[in-house]
Design an enzyme around this catalytic site. Sequence first.
Site, short mmCIF file in Angstrom:
data_model
loop_
_atom_site.label_atom_id
_atom_site.label_comp_id
_atom_site.label_asym_id
_atom_site.label_seq_id
_atom_site.Cartn_x
_atom_site.Cartn_y
_atom_site.Cartn_z
N GLY A 23 0.83 -1.21 0.00
CA GLY A 23 0.00 0.00 0.00
C GLY A 23 0.86 1.25 0.00
O GLY A 23 2.09 1.20 0.09
N TYR A 146 -15.30 2.21 10.18
CA TYR A 146 -13.84 2.24 10.03
C TYR A 146 -13.21 2.90 11.26
O TYR A 146 -12.22 2.40 11.82
CB TYR A 146 -13.47 3.01 8.76
N LYS A 150 -10.57 1.40 14.13
CA LYS A 150 -9.28 2.02 14.43
C LYS A 150 -9.17 2.40 15.92
O LYS A 150 -8.10 2.26 16.52
CB LYS A 150 -9.07 3.25 13.55
N THR A 174 -2.66 12.11 9.35
CA THR A 174 -3.67 12.93 8.71
C THR A 174 -3.93 12.38 7.31
O THR A 174 -3.49 11.29 6.96
CB THR A 174 -3.21 14.41 8.67
N ASN A 175 -4.65 13.13 6.45
CA ASN A 175 -4.89 12.70 5.07
C ASN A 175 -3.55 12.54 4.34
O ASN A 175 -2.72 13.45 4.37
CB ASN A 175 -5.74 13.74 4.33
N LEU A 176 -3.41 11.42 3.66
CA LEU A 176 -2.14 11.10 3.01
C LEU A 176 -2.28 11.09 1.49
O LEU A 176 -3.35 10.86 0.95
CB LEU A 176 -1.64 9.74 3.47
N ARG A 197 -9.16 13.29 -11.97
CA ARG A 197 -10.23 13.97 -12.70
C ARG A 197 -9.70 15.13 -13.56
O ARG A 197 -10.13 15.31 -14.69
CB ARG A 197 -11.30 14.46 -11.72
N ASP A 279 -20.88 18.66 1.91
CA ASP A 279 -19.51 19.12 2.12
C ASP A 279 -18.70 18.18 3.01
O ASP A 279 -17.48 18.16 2.96
CB ASP A 279 -19.52 20.51 2.78
#
Length: 317
Positions: A23, A146, A150, A174-176, A197, A279
Site C-alpha cells: 500500500g 472504520y 481504528k 492525517t490525510n495522506l 479527474r 460538504d
Amino acid sequence: MKKRSINQSVEKEAKIYIAGHRGMVGSAIHRKLQKEGFTNFVVKTSSELDLTNQEAVREFFELEKPDYVFLAAAKVGGIVANNTYRGQFLYENLMIQNNVIHSAYLNGVKKLMFLGSSCIYPKMAPQPLKEDYLLTGLLEPTNEPYAIAKIAGIKMCEAYRAQYGCNFISVMPTNLYGYNDNYHPENSHVLPALIRRFHEAKINGLTNVTIWGTGSPKREFLFADDLADACVYLMDNYEEPTLVNIGTGEDISIKDLAFLVKKIIGFEGEIDFDTSKPDGTPRKLMEVSKLNGYGWKHQVELEDGIKLAYEDFLSRY
C-alpha cells in the site's frame, strides 16, 4: 519489557514485518527503512497471507518471529466505500488488527506500531484535533465503522501494554497522498481523485470539472514519504502508551486545493462547485505540537508533493 532502539547499529539485522507493504503507507515505510540500511524484512501479499484469518496469522508469526511490526494493513476507501460496505469495513479491520496485535504479543515482538486514521476523532471536535479528544463525542456517521475499528486498535495497544507490558504504540496520520496512491474513480480519497479527474479532463479536452460541495471544507495533507519518515523516527523515539498525531499542522480549503491541482496538471477549463452535494466535516486539522516536541517536522510542502504524486500517477496510469 526491555526497550531497544530500532536504529541502533546492532539492530540493522532486526527482522521487520511490514503489514500492508504494497500500500501507499507500507511501501513508503519499506523504502525509508531500506534507505536507513535495514535489510531483514518479512513481507507477504494479501494472497499469500490473509490477515483476517486468525490461524494463518498465528502460524506466520510463530514461523517468522519478527522483532518489529509496522501495522499499516487495512481495508480502506473513500466516503462512498466506507458508507456502502459498513459491515465489511468494521469486520475486516477488526480482524486484521486483532490477529496481528495478539500474535505480536504471543511471539514477543519487541515493538509494534499501529497506524490509525484522523477519522477516529469526533465529528464536531474542536480544531485543531488534539490527541486527548479521542472518545469525547460522536463520530462522522459515514465512516463510523472504520473509525470504530481504528479506535479499537488504539485501545488494544494500550490494553496490551497495560496488561502484558507490550511495547505497542499508536500513531494517527492525517490525510495522506503520494507514491502508490489509490486513484480508483469510485473509492479514492479527495486529492488523488482530483489528480485523476483533472488529468482526464485535460486529455479529453473537457471545458469544466465539477467538484462536490461548496469547496469550503478545509483539509490537511501529508506526503506519504514524510509519514514513513515520522513512523521510523517514532519507532525509535516514542514510548508513550497514548497515541500521537502525525501531520503538518497546516490545512487548505478544497476549493484552493482544486485550483492548485488544476494548475499543476495544466487543465485550462473551469471548475464548477455542485453545492447540492454534501460538504462533509467542515475542518479536519491535526494538532501536531506533541510530534514536533519529539523533534520531528514534515519536509515536503503540498505543491511539491502534488507534483511528485502526479509524476507517479503518470508513470502508472
